[in-house]
Design a protein around this motif. Structure first.
Motif, PDB file in Angstrom:
ATOM      1  N   LEU A  87       0.859  -1.215   0.050  1.00  0.00           N
ATOM      2  CA  LEU A  87       0.007  -0.110  -0.102  1.00  0.00           C
ATOM      3  C   LEU A  87       1.086   1.272   0.057  1.00  0.00           C
ATOM      4  CD1 LEU A  87      -2.593  -1.237   2.722  1.00  0.00           C
ATOM      5  CD2 LEU A  87      -2.370  -1.660   0.314  1.00  0.00           C
ATOM      6  N   LEU A  88       0.727   2.161  -1.100  1.00  0.00           N
ATOM      7  CA  LEU A  88       1.681   3.193  -1.174  1.00  0.00           C
ATOM      8  C   LEU A  88       1.043   4.209  -0.451  1.00  0.00           C
ATOM      9  CD1 LEU A  88       2.375   2.608  -5.209  1.00  0.00           C
ATOM     10  CD2 LEU A  88       3.832   1.748  -3.039  1.00  0.00           C
ATOM     11  N   GLY A  89       1.415   4.589   0.660  1.00  0.00           N
ATOM     12  CA  GLY A  89       0.827   6.072   1.182  1.00  0.00           C
ATOM     13  C   GLY A  89       1.483   7.215   0.270  1.00  0.00           C
ATOM     14  N   ALA A  90       0.625   8.065   0.027  1.00  0.00           N
ATOM     15  CA  ALA A  90       1.335   9.330  -0.650  1.00  0.00           C
ATOM     16  C   ALA A  90       0.266  10.593  -0.508  1.00  0.00           C
ATOM     17  CB  ALA A  90       1.143   8.829  -2.098  1.00  0.00           C
ATOM     18  N   ARG A  91       1.036  11.581  -0.503  1.00  0.00           N
ATOM     19  CA  ARG A  91       0.108  12.729  -0.058  1.00  0.00           C
ATOM     20  C   ARG A  91      -0.119  13.366  -1.285  1.00  0.00           C
ATOM     21  NH1 ARG A  91       3.013  17.723   2.996  1.00  0.00           N
ATOM     22  NH2 ARG A  91       4.595  17.296   1.236  1.00  0.00           N
ATOM     23  N   ASP A  92       0.865  13.311  -2.293  1.00  0.00           N
ATOM     24  CA  ASP A  92       0.723  13.535  -3.794  1.00  0.00           C
ATOM     25  C   ASP A  92       0.093  12.693  -4.591  1.00  0.00           C
ATOM     26  OD1 ASP A  92       1.341  14.234  -6.432  1.00  0.00           O
ATOM     27  OD2 ASP A  92       2.979  15.665  -5.950  1.00  0.00           O
ATOM     28  N   LEU A  93      -1.084  12.916  -4.741  1.00  0.00           N
ATOM     29  CA  LEU A  93      -1.900  11.591  -5.497  1.00  0.00           C
ATOM     30  C   LEU A  93      -1.385  11.499  -6.846  1.00  0.00           C
ATOM     31  CD1 LEU A  93      -5.478  12.051  -3.876  1.00  0.00           C
ATOM     32  CD2 LEU A  93      -3.454  10.730  -3.063  1.00  0.00           C
ATOM     33  N   GLY A  94      -0.895  12.583  -7.589  1.00  0.00           N
ATOM     34  CA  GLY A  94      -0.335  12.193  -8.836  1.00  0.00           C
ATOM     35  C   GLY A  94       0.719  11.480  -8.890  1.00  0.00           C
ATOM     36  N   ARG A  95       1.706  11.787  -8.113  1.00  0.00           N
ATOM     37  CA  ARG A  95       2.930  11.045  -8.057  1.00  0.00           C
ATOM     38  C   ARG A  95       2.593   9.552  -7.554  1.00  0.00           C
ATOM     39  NH1 ARG A  95       7.784  14.952  -5.775  1.00  0.00           N
ATOM     40  NH2 ARG A  95       8.056  16.176  -7.702  1.00  0.00           N
TER      41      ARG A  95
END
Length: 271
Positions: free
Chosen positions: A51-59
């Motif tokens: 699961l890739l936790g990311a704030r920048d949803l584009g990246r």
């Protein structure tokens, strides 16, 4: 060098969780680039659902596509570690879709700060970095701990740094004694190290192991790509701690040894 210091990476543990095809489920915060992305890639290669936790949803979406194209069972999770409601929402999604979490890698972080030492540091910058690098470890870990307790072998990896080691930073003969600049980043990582030790002590009689990772000085956006190690090399440290066997350690700072001549030298570092 001690036997403990010279240890190399073992193979990953067998997968027996609730992800795709019974795979273990791992969450990596800050997984859209740098060491976080490489950590997710390595965990995916071990057969884990990542699961890739990311704030920048584009990246984050780009990272998900890249890992899935490589054959990993990767899934983007919207996660800003400084947003408590967002952290709770991410945990609710993981619970609904997987029922538990086997690996948590607290990788998200930042490096900022001005001044040449503590006497010229900006207190506001220190507060901001502590929120991102340290308080978030508590927020994310506490929110996901109930899911980690459901795993037969939960693993928490807090990405730290050797510059957070008081012993290393005050050793006149060590590589960090002449290090100058803002104290914000080292202080935030020293606090992460203490949190790691305290979580490990609290969870000592459970299957959950909590350790801190020292990736070494890796070339990432965090330092303007000035590091001498690759992000993939740094990620191997988190992979090792995320796949510890049942008799592996808990409550240690483990990773690259800057004091050794061998660039592939790893071991337990002093607090």
């Amino acid at each position: 060098m001690s036997e403990e210091q010279s240890m190399r990476y073992p193979n990953g543990a067998a997968n027996d969780g609730n992800g795709a095809d019974g795979a273990k489920v791992a969450l990596v915060t800050g997984a859209n680039k740098g060491i976080g992305l490489e950590t997710a890639r390595l965990l995916g290669r071990e057969g884990m659902t990542v699961l890739l936790g990311a704030r920048d949803l584009g990246r984050g979406a780009a990272a998900e596509r890249a890992l899935r194209a490589e054959g990993s069972d990767a899934h983007l999770v919207s996660l800003d570690v400084t947003d408590q409601e967002g952290v709770k929402a991410a945990a609710a999604r993981v619970e609904a879709e997987y029922g538990r979490l086997d690996v948590l890698v607290n990788n998200a972080g930042a490096a900022l700060g001005s001044g040449s030492g503590p006497s010229t540091a900006d207190p506001g910058e220190l507060r901001a970095l502590l929120d991102v690098n340290t308080v978030s470890v508590v927020a994310v870990s506490n929110t996901f701990l109930p899911l980690l307790r459901r795993s037969p072998a939960g693993r928490v990896v807090n990405v730290s740094s050797e510059v957070g080691s008081i012993t290393a930073m005050t050793d006149p003969d060590g590589p960090f004694f002449g290090m100058s600049g803002s104290p914000a980043y080292p202080v935030s990582k020293t606090a992460v190290n203490m949190l790691t030790a305290l979580y490990a002590k609290e969870l000592a009689h459970t299957p959950v192991k909590v350790n801190a990772a020292n990736p070494g000085f890796c070339a990432t956006d965090l330092n303007g790509h000035s590091g001498g190690r690759t992000a993939e090399q740094g990620a191997r440290v988190s992979l090792h701690l995320a796949t510890l066997p049942d008799d592996g350690p808990s409550g240690v700072l483990w990773g690259h040894l800057a004091s050794e001549d061998d660039p592939e030298s790893y071991g337990v570092l002093p607090w």
